[in-house]
Design a protein around this motif. Structure first.
Motif, PDB file in Angstrom:
ATOM      1  N   SER A 187     -50.986   6.293 -82.414  1.00  0.00           N
ATOM      2  CA  SER A 187     -50.094   5.204 -82.821  1.00  0.00           C
ATOM      3  C   SER A 187     -49.290   4.651 -81.647  1.00  0.00           C
ATOM      4  N   VAL A 188     -49.266   5.387 -80.542  1.00  0.00           N
ATOM      5  CA  VAL A 188     -48.421   5.019 -79.407  1.00  0.00           C
ATOM      6  C   VAL A 188     -48.770   3.664 -78.809  1.00  0.00           C
ATOM      7  N   PRO A 189     -50.054   3.355 -78.545  1.00  0.00           N
ATOM      8  CA  PRO A 189     -50.358   2.039 -77.967  1.00  0.00           C
ATOM      9  C   PRO A 189     -49.831   0.884 -78.796  1.00  0.00           C
ATOM     10  N   PHE A 190     -49.857   1.024 -80.126  1.00  0.00           N
ATOM     11  CA  PHE A 190     -49.322  -0.037 -80.991  1.00  0.00           C
ATOM     12  C   PHE A 190     -47.822  -0.188 -80.798  1.00  0.00           C
ATOM     13  N   HIS A 191     -47.132   0.928 -80.692  1.00  0.00           N
ATOM     14  CA  HIS A 191     -45.682   0.900 -80.541  1.00  0.00           C
ATOM     15  C   HIS A 191     -45.245   0.403 -79.164  1.00  0.00           C
ATOM     16  N   ARG A 202     -49.933  -9.603 -81.332  1.00  0.00           N
ATOM     17  CA  ARG A 202     -49.363 -10.335 -82.467  1.00  0.00           C
ATOM     18  C   ARG A 202     -48.205  -9.584 -83.088  1.00  0.00           C
ATOM     19  N   SER A 203     -48.195  -8.253 -82.948  1.00  0.00           N
ATOM     20  CA  SER A 203     -47.201  -7.442 -83.643  1.00  0.00           C
ATOM     21  C   SER A 203     -46.334  -6.639 -82.697  1.00  0.00           C
ATOM     22  N   ARG A 204     -46.168  -7.099 -81.468  1.00  0.00           N
ATOM     23  CA  ARG A 204     -45.399  -6.318 -80.507  1.00  0.00           C
ATOM     24  C   ARG A 204     -43.958  -6.146 -80.968  1.00  0.00           C
ATOM     25  N   PRO A 205     -43.326  -5.002 -80.673  1.00  0.00           N
ATOM     26  CA  PRO A 205     -41.960  -4.733 -81.124  1.00  0.00           C
ATOM     27  C   PRO A 205     -40.947  -5.562 -80.355  1.00  0.00           C
ATOM     28  N   LEU A 206     -39.758  -5.610 -80.887  1.00  0.00           N
ATOM     29  CA  LEU A 206     -38.673  -6.316 -80.223  1.00  0.00           C
ATOM     30  C   LEU A 206     -37.898  -5.346 -79.350  1.00  0.00           C
ATOM     31  N   GLY A 207     -37.719  -5.698 -78.078  1.00  0.00           N
ATOM     32  CA  GLY A 207     -36.936  -4.863 -77.181  1.00  0.00           C
ATOM     33  C   GLY A 207     -37.503  -3.469 -77.063  1.00  0.00           C
ATOM     34  N   SER A 208     -36.623  -2.467 -77.206  1.00  0.00           N
ATOM     35  CA  SER A 208     -37.024  -1.070 -77.014  1.00  0.00           C
ATOM     36  C   SER A 208     -37.317  -0.351 -78.322  1.00  0.00           C
ATOM     37  N   VAL A 209     -37.485  -1.105 -79.413  1.00  0.00           N
ATOM     38  CA  VAL A 209     -37.696  -0.479 -80.716  1.00  0.00           C
ATOM     39  C   VAL A 209     -38.901   0.449 -80.712  1.00  0.00           C
ATOM     40  N   GLY A 210     -40.019  -0.022 -80.146  1.00  0.00           N
ATOM     41  CA  GLY A 210     -41.238   0.777 -80.171  1.00  0.00           C
ATOM     42  C   GLY A 210     -41.073   2.137 -79.533  1.00  0.00           C
ATOM     43  N   GLY A 211     -40.322   2.202 -78.432  1.00  0.00           N
ATOM     44  CA  GLY A 211     -40.107   3.476 -77.765  1.00  0.00           C
ATOM     45  C   GLY A 211     -39.158   4.381 -78.514  1.00  0.00           C
ATOM     46  N   PHE A 212     -38.088   3.831 -79.053  1.00  0.00           N
ATOM     47  CA  PHE A 212     -37.097   4.638 -79.765  1.00  0.00           C
ATOM     48  C   PHE A 212     -37.712   5.391 -80.932  1.00  0.00           C
ATOM     49  N   CYS A 238     -45.889   9.772 -71.791  1.00  0.00           N
ATOM     50  CA  CYS A 238     -45.337   8.737 -72.678  1.00  0.00           C
ATOM     51  C   CYS A 238     -43.823   8.647 -72.541  1.00  0.00           C
ATOM     52  N   TYR A 239     -43.175   9.808 -72.548  1.00  0.00           N
ATOM     53  CA  TYR A 239     -41.721   9.825 -72.423  1.00  0.00           C
ATOM     54  C   TYR A 239     -41.281   9.200 -71.105  1.00  0.00           C
ATOM     55  N   LYS A 240     -42.011   9.487 -70.041  1.00  0.00           N
ATOM     56  CA  LYS A 240     -41.653   8.914 -68.738  1.00  0.00           C
ATOM     57  C   LYS A 240     -41.835   7.405 -68.746  1.00  0.00           C
ATOM     58  N   LEU A 241     -42.885   6.948 -69.434  1.00  0.00           N
ATOM     59  CA  LEU A 241     -43.101   5.501 -69.546  1.00  0.00           C
ATOM     60  C   LEU A 241     -41.994   4.848 -70.366  1.00  0.00           C
ATOM     61  N   ILE A 242     -41.610   5.494 -71.463  1.00  0.00           N
ATOM     62  CA  ILE A 242     -40.531   4.959 -72.303  1.00  0.00           C
ATOM     63  C   ILE A 242     -39.236   4.865 -71.501  1.00  0.00           C
ATOM     64  N   ARG A 243     -38.975   5.872 -70.707  1.00  0.00           N
ATOM     65  CA  ARG A 243     -37.771   5.834 -69.860  1.00  0.00           C
ATOM     66  C   ARG A 243     -37.850   4.698 -68.850  1.00  0.00           C
ATOM     67  N   THR A 245     -39.754   1.875 -68.879  1.00  0.00           N
ATOM     68  CA  THR A 245     -39.866   0.511 -69.398  1.00  0.00           C
ATOM     69  C   THR A 245     -38.757   0.129 -70.371  1.00  0.00           C
ATOM     70  N   HIS A 246     -38.151   1.137 -71.029  1.00  0.00           N
ATOM     71  CA  HIS A 246     -37.135   0.846 -72.039  1.00  0.00           C
ATOM     72  C   HIS A 246     -35.750   1.345 -71.651  1.00  0.00           C
ATOM     73  N   GLY A 247     -35.674   2.121 -70.579  1.00  0.00           N
ATOM     74  CA  GLY A 247     -34.377   2.631 -70.155  1.00  0.00           C
ATOM     75  C   GLY A 247     -33.794   3.657 -71.094  1.00  0.00           C
ATOM     76  N   THR A 248     -34.654   4.370 -71.823  1.00  0.00           N
ATOM     77  CA  THR A 248     -34.204   5.336 -72.817  1.00  0.00           C
ATOM     78  C   THR A 248     -34.020   6.705 -72.174  1.00  0.00           C
ATOM     79  N   GLU A 249     -32.784   7.090 -71.911  1.00  0.00           N
ATOM     80  CA  GLU A 249     -32.508   8.351 -71.232  1.00  0.00           C
ATOM     81  C   GLU A 249     -32.908   9.555 -72.069  1.00  0.00           C
ATOM     82  N   GLU A 250     -32.868   9.413 -73.404  1.00  0.00           N
ATOM     83  CA  GLU A 250     -33.238  10.532 -74.274  1.00  0.00           C
ATOM     84  C   GLU A 250     -34.660  11.004 -74.010  1.00  0.00           C
ATOM     85  N   ALA A 251     -35.521  10.095 -73.551  1.00  0.00           N
ATOM     86  CA  ALA A 251     -36.919  10.452 -73.304  1.00  0.00           C
ATOM     87  C   ALA A 251     -37.029  11.537 -72.241  1.00  0.00           C
ATOM     88  N   LEU A 252     -36.265  11.409 -71.161  1.00  0.00           N
ATOM     89  CA  LEU A 252     -36.312  12.423 -70.112  1.00  0.00           C
ATOM     90  C   LEU A 252     -35.681  13.730 -70.573  1.00  0.00           C
TER      91      LEU A 252
END
Length: 300
Positions: A187-191, A202-212, A238-243, A245-252
């Motif tokens: 499911s990750v590539p979709f998110h 066509r269905s890409r998420p808004l902002g960092s929603v997909g990573g969160f 994946c977590y490193k990519l989320i961090r 591209t989305h700036g999500t510190e929780e991923a690290l």
């Protein structure tokens, strides 16, 4: 807004083995009378997750100590989860695509992370895909409780211990967990919009929603296999990519937790009692800060 808040509370309670506040159940029942059919399926799933969290809390607090009683409760929850899937409408169905690595065209800024096994899912929207992953994570945990109880009961019964039927059942449950973990990965590539495909664009998420909304299910998926397995390593990527591209510190932070808590490789029940329930639970609130965001970028 209520759906977003409820998701955050439920995931936190499951992780901490805590009872869900009764007000969440009460408000869910009231909201169900006012909401659309789409929300009715997530409301039903939430009711099952509440039971799962409360069961884990009861086990942790030793309110329930009888192995047969715990096994029965976990099996009932898994049965409800299965029924939830069977009764989903066609709109909730997803499609699986395969892309050979030589033909893989990564989306912009996503180079370096090839879909696991070259497979990815396409869903009708992120609200639905998020619900699917919540179901998968819950089923993995419910099945781990079942495995743990079957193992404990086998140590108390010489007949059960040597039962080929019991061993076949446990292997089947473990296979189910592994498939659910792979489905989370697919499911990750979709998110994260990893593939340069029209369906995803066509269905890409808004902002960092997909990573969160991937943080928690990916954590559970990694617990199934361990960090030395390709799945565990891919989840960390994946977590490193989320961090990045989305700036999500929780991923690290989750990367550190996985590296610190999991064994070097996955374990089979036939060799050792694997307790994903304990592995996927993070004490002292270390994962409680994972933020749930509504899957369409708006309040629900």
């Amino acid at each position: 807004m209520f759906t977003q808040l409820r998701n955050t509370i439920l995931i936190s309670c499951i992780q901490r083995q805590a009872h869900v506040p009764s007000t969440i159940s009460e408000f869910s029942e009231r909201a169900a009378l006012l909401r659309s059919d789409t929300h009715s399926y997530t409301d039903r799933l939430a009711a099952i997750l509440i039971k799962l969290s409360n069961l884990r809390a009861d086990i942790s607090a030793k309110y329930i100590v009888d192995d047969v009683e715990i096994l029965s409760a976990a099996q009932a929850i898994e049965s409800e989860l299965t029924t939830w899937v069977i009764t989903l409408p066609q709109k909730w169905a997803y499609h699986t695509f395969e892309v050979p690595e030589r033909d893989f065209v990564p989306a912009a800024n996503k180079a370096g992370l090839y879909p696991y096994d070259g497979r990815y899912h396409i869903y009708a929207d992120f609200y639905i895909s998020h619900a699917w992953n919540n179901y998968r994570a819950a089923s993995i945990i419910a099945n781990e409780i079942i495995l743990g109880q079957l193992h404990r009961l086998s140590t108390q019964s010489a007949t059960l211990s040597f039962s080929s039927e019991s061993r076949v059942r446990c292997r089947s449950i473990r296979a189910t967990q592994r498939q659910l973990a792979l489905d989370i990965c697919h499911s990750v590539p979709f998110h994260l919009d990893l593939v340069d495909a029209e369906e995803v664009q066509r269905s890409r998420p808004l902002g960092s929603v997909g990573g969160f909304i991937l943080l928690y299910p990916l954590f559970v998926a990694a617990c199934v296999y361990g960090t030395a397995h390709p799945v565990g390593k891919w989840v960390i990527d994946c977590y490193k990519l989320i961090r990045r591209t989305h700036g999500t510190e929780e991923a690290l932070a989750l990367v550190d937790i996985l590296n610190g808590r999991l064994t070097s490789e996955g374990r089979d029940w036939a060799q050792e009692d694997p307790d994903i329930v304990e592995q996927s639970n993070v004490n002292e609130g270390k994962v409680e800060e994972v933020t749930e965001v509504s899957t369409d970028g708006n309040s629900h």
